[in-house]
Design a protein around this motif. Structure first.
Motif, mmCIF file in Angstrom:
data_model
loop_
_atom_site.group_PDB
_atom_site.id
_atom_site.type_symbol
_atom_site.label_atom_id
_atom_site.label_comp_id
_atom_site.label_asym_id
_atom_site.label_seq_id
_atom_site.Cartn_x
_atom_site.Cartn_y
_atom_site.Cartn_z
ATOM 1 N N ARG A 21 0.834 -1.210 0.000
ATOM 2 C CA ARG A 21 0.000 0.000 0.000
ATOM 3 C C ARG A 21 0.864 1.254 0.000
ATOM 4 N N CYS A 22 1.981 1.201 0.703
ATOM 5 C CA CYS A 22 2.887 2.353 0.750
ATOM 6 C C CYS A 22 3.503 2.599 -0.630
ATOM 7 N N CYS A 23 3.925 1.525 -1.301
ATOM 8 C CA CYS A 23 4.494 1.667 -2.642
ATOM 9 C C CYS A 23 3.456 2.182 -3.627
ATOM 10 N N ARG A 24 2.238 1.667 -3.527
ATOM 11 C CA ARG A 24 1.167 2.125 -4.412
ATOM 12 C C ARG A 24 0.889 3.612 -4.178
ATOM 13 N N PHE A 25 0.860 4.022 -2.906
ATOM 14 C CA PHE A 25 0.633 5.436 -2.574
ATOM 15 C C PHE A 25 1.737 6.313 -3.154
ATOM 16 N N LEU A 26 2.983 5.900 -3.023
ATOM 17 C CA LEU A 26 4.096 6.687 -3.563
ATOM 18 C C LEU A 26 4.047 6.754 -5.094
ATOM 19 N N GLU A 27 3.679 5.652 -5.729
ATOM 20 C CA GLU A 27 3.563 5.675 -7.181
ATOM 21 C C GLU A 27 2.478 6.648 -7.638
ATOM 22 N N ILE A 28 1.342 6.645 -6.943
ATOM 23 C CA ILE A 28 0.260 7.566 -7.310
ATOM 24 C C ILE A 28 0.650 9.004 -7.031
ATOM 25 N N ILE B 205 -2.569 7.806 -13.500
ATOM 26 C CA ILE B 205 -3.363 7.320 -12.370
ATOM 27 C C ILE B 205 -4.241 6.161 -12.808
ATOM 28 N N TYR B 206 -4.818 6.250 -13.990
ATOM 29 C CA TYR B 206 -5.637 5.149 -14.497
ATOM 30 C C TYR B 206 -4.818 3.863 -14.621
ATOM 31 N N VAL B 207 -3.629 3.965 -15.191
ATOM 32 C CA VAL B 207 -2.790 2.783 -15.390
ATOM 33 C C VAL B 207 -2.347 2.195 -14.057
ATOM 34 N N LEU B 208 -2.030 3.036 -13.099
ATOM 35 C CA LEU B 208 -1.555 2.532 -11.815
ATOM 36 C C LEU B 208 -2.671 1.930 -10.979
#
Length: 74
Positions: free
Chosen positions: A5-12, A53-56
Protein backbone atom coordinates in the motif's frame (compact mmCIF):
# COMPACT_ATOMS: atom_id res chain seq x y z
CA UNK A 1 0.85 -5.94 2.82
CA UNK A 2 1.44 -2.53 4.33
CA UNK A 3 4.52 -2.04 2.16
CA UNK A 4 2.42 -2.76 -0.97
CA UNK A 5 0.00 0.00 0.00
CA UNK A 6 2.89 2.35 0.75
CA UNK A 7 4.49 1.67 -2.64
CA UNK A 8 1.17 2.13 -4.41
CA UNK A 9 0.63 5.44 -2.57
CA UNK A 10 4.10 6.69 -3.56
CA UNK A 11 3.56 5.67 -7.18
CA UNK A 12 0.26 7.57 -7.31
CA UNK A 13 1.80 10.59 -5.60
CA UNK A 14 4.67 10.62 -8.10
CA UNK A 15 2.17 10.16 -10.93
CA UNK A 16 0.49 13.37 -9.86
CA UNK A 17 3.74 15.33 -9.56
CA UNK A 18 5.50 13.84 -12.61
CA UNK A 19 3.31 11.29 -14.43
CA UNK A 20 5.97 9.34 -16.37
CA UNK A 21 7.99 8.79 -13.20
CA UNK A 22 5.15 7.00 -11.42
CA UNK A 23 4.52 4.78 -14.44
CA UNK A 24 8.25 4.16 -14.83
CA UNK A 25 8.53 2.87 -11.27
CA UNK A 26 5.67 0.44 -11.86
CA UNK A 27 6.33 -0.78 -15.42
CA UNK A 28 9.91 0.11 -16.33
CA UNK A 29 11.47 2.31 -18.97
CA UNK A 30 10.64 0.69 -22.30
CA UNK A 31 7.06 -0.39 -21.68
CA UNK A 32 4.13 0.72 -23.78
CA UNK A 33 2.44 2.30 -20.75
CA UNK A 34 5.49 4.47 -20.07
CA UNK A 35 5.74 5.60 -23.69
CA UNK A 36 2.05 6.51 -23.84
CA UNK A 37 2.28 8.38 -20.55
CA UNK A 38 5.37 10.27 -21.69
CA UNK A 39 3.69 11.26 -24.94
CA UNK A 40 0.51 12.39 -23.19
CA UNK A 41 2.51 14.37 -20.64
CA UNK A 42 4.43 16.12 -23.41
CA UNK A 43 1.17 16.97 -25.17
CA UNK A 44 -0.52 18.12 -21.98
CA UNK A 45 0.17 17.74 -18.29
CA UNK A 46 -3.41 16.89 -17.25
CA UNK A 47 -3.91 14.04 -19.78
CA UNK A 48 -0.61 12.57 -18.57
CA UNK A 49 -1.79 12.65 -14.96
CA UNK A 50 -5.15 11.09 -15.83
CA UNK A 51 -3.55 8.28 -17.82
CA UNK A 52 -0.86 7.60 -15.21
CA UNK A 53 -3.36 7.32 -12.37
CA UNK A 54 -5.64 5.15 -14.50
CA UNK A 55 -2.79 2.78 -15.39
CA UNK A 56 -1.56 2.53 -11.82
CA UNK A 57 -4.97 1.97 -10.25
CA UNK A 58 -6.62 -0.20 -12.91
CA UNK A 59 -3.86 -2.81 -13.24
CA UNK A 60 -4.09 -6.28 -11.78
CA UNK A 61 -1.63 -7.22 -9.02
CA UNK A 62 -0.73 -10.52 -10.73
CA UNK A 63 0.38 -8.85 -13.95
CA UNK A 64 3.90 -10.24 -13.74
CA UNK A 65 2.84 -13.83 -13.03
CA UNK A 66 3.79 -16.17 -15.85
CA UNK A 67 2.22 -19.59 -16.18
CA UNK A 68 5.30 -21.32 -17.56
CA UNK A 69 7.40 -20.97 -14.41
CA UNK A 70 4.99 -22.84 -12.12
CA UNK A 71 4.84 -25.94 -14.33
CA UNK A 72 7.54 -28.59 -13.90
CA UNK A 73 9.97 -29.19 -16.76
CA UNK A 74 9.55 -32.57 -18.47
Amino acid sequence: MASDRCCRFLEILLAIVLPPLGVFLHYGCCSMEFCICLLLTLLGYVPGIIYAIYVLVATQPDRYYRRGYSEPLV
